[in-house]
Motif scaffolding. Sequence first.
Motif, short mmCIF file in Angstrom:
data_model
loop_
_atom_site.label_atom_id
_atom_site.label_comp_id
_atom_site.label_asym_id
_atom_site.label_seq_id
_atom_site.Cartn_x
_atom_site.Cartn_y
_atom_site.Cartn_z
N VAL A 115 0.90 -1.16 0.00
CA VAL A 115 0.00 0.00 0.00
C VAL A 115 0.93 1.20 0.00
CG1 VAL A 115 -1.80 1.27 1.22
CG2 VAL A 115 -1.80 -1.23 1.25
N TYR B 34 -12.17 -9.31 -3.55
CA TYR B 34 -10.70 -9.30 -3.53
C TYR B 34 -10.13 -10.69 -3.77
CZ TYR B 34 -10.19 -4.42 -2.20
OH TYR B 34 -10.19 -3.04 -2.20
N HIS C 109 -8.13 8.46 -2.94
CA HIS C 109 -7.75 7.18 -3.53
C HIS C 109 -6.57 6.54 -2.81
CE1 HIS C 109 -4.85 9.40 -6.39
NE2 HIS C 109 -4.10 8.41 -5.95
N ARG D 260 -6.45 2.03 -13.22
CA ARG D 260 -7.30 2.42 -12.09
C ARG D 260 -8.67 1.77 -12.19
NH1 ARG D 260 -5.26 7.81 -9.89
NH2 ARG D 260 -3.43 8.24 -11.18
N GLU E 229 -11.50 4.78 -5.32
CA GLU E 229 -10.52 4.68 -6.40
C GLU E 229 -9.28 3.93 -5.97
OE1 GLU E 229 -7.75 7.57 -9.25
OE2 GLU E 229 -9.43 8.43 -8.13
N HIS E 230 -8.89 2.94 -6.77
CA HIS E 230 -7.66 2.19 -6.59
C HIS E 230 -6.72 2.55 -7.74
CE1 HIS E 230 -10.14 -0.03 -3.86
NE2 HIS E 230 -9.36 -1.09 -3.77
N GLU E 231 -5.56 3.04 -7.42
CA GLU E 231 -4.50 3.23 -8.42
C GLU E 231 -3.60 2.01 -8.32
OE1 GLU E 231 -0.95 6.42 -9.60
OE2 GLU E 231 -2.21 6.77 -7.84
N ILE E 232 -3.62 1.18 -9.34
CA ILE E 232 -3.00 -0.14 -9.27
C ILE E 232 -1.76 -0.17 -10.16
CG2 ILE E 232 -3.38 -2.60 -9.66
CD1 ILE E 232 -6.48 -1.73 -9.45
#
Length: 362
Positions: A65, A231, A283, A329, A346-349
């Motif tokens: 993370v 998940y 995010h 994202r 929001e996930h910034e992957i």
Amino acid sequence: MNVRATSPRGIRRADNYWDNGGTHLANLILRHRRSTCTQKPGKRAPGFHRCFFGYFMSKAGLLLVEHLNLDVLDRGIAEEFYCRLLGLQTDPNRPKTRSLHSNCGYLTQFHTGKAKQAQVWRGVIEIVYDSKNLQKISQNAKVEFDTKGSKRSGKPPLISKLTVLKDGHLSLSGPYGNNFLLRTPTETEAAYFEDKRYGIRKYSEKSKALGIGGITVRVKVGNARKIADFYLQVFKFPIQFAEVGKDGDSKLHRATVLASNGAQLIHFLEAKGVEATDDDGEHVAMYIGDFLGTFKRCHKLGLVWVNPRFVHLDNTKSLKEAVESQTFRIRDLKDPKTGEVLLRLEHEIRSAKWPRCPLASV
């Protein structure tokens, strides 16, 4: 469903998690930490399945993370809070016109850009310190809180709520209402965050904090198990699931994502009054092991999303673009079977191959 359940841990007043600066939730987090993260580095911690400390390149897993993006009204106030008060470090060469990046230990950060509306994290953010630095931060925080920012010339106080917990841990709320738990690390956390071999970012060595140890996100009652399923199926992350209390006749649950570094947790905690689409635009950015596999599953479910605000950073919509940029994202977590929105966050992957990945030898 392949979800590992832990023993229920009751909370007397489930509707008051946020009283006294989030004290009830902070104590819940501390109890959960002691029960899951007490193993020595290299050992398998209870509930971590095959998620070994330092085992980055598993076929699937949450590697790190890396940062939380929380917009602020005033960059100067953010710098006072994150750097002067919490002891984080910034890049002195970064232009003042850009968002503030505060290094929280060697690997994690807070991004705080100036905006018309401040963003508030829907839960608690855990920052870990060694005992010596936590004592210093605590003393400064108490002084700041006791004076109520009397010398701040009309600016809002840096700390709106503060509670001293057991073992000297602190629960506090910042200038824009974000809740933080400042605590000492478990053995596994200390071994990971203090070891430069896992990576070190420039201008991070003077950070008094070791890193972001965990984050808690409030979710709609009844959605924690569905989020755990999401998940597991889409990201292939190891998950814990537990009953944690009651709200009237309704049971409350928590789903917890386990990072493969053994040092970070993401809790999804059911709470009264929360809706799935509640969103301030904040995010979380993360590095994952099975980047392309996860992109394909997200793309198939129609989850891939481009944030118009950050289109200059990434504009990923296709597999080809994902391969080129090593980032994408999503905005909504949806039930893979029904399409129901379970959580808007929001996930910034990112892949470990992303050019500025701080992880070493991944």
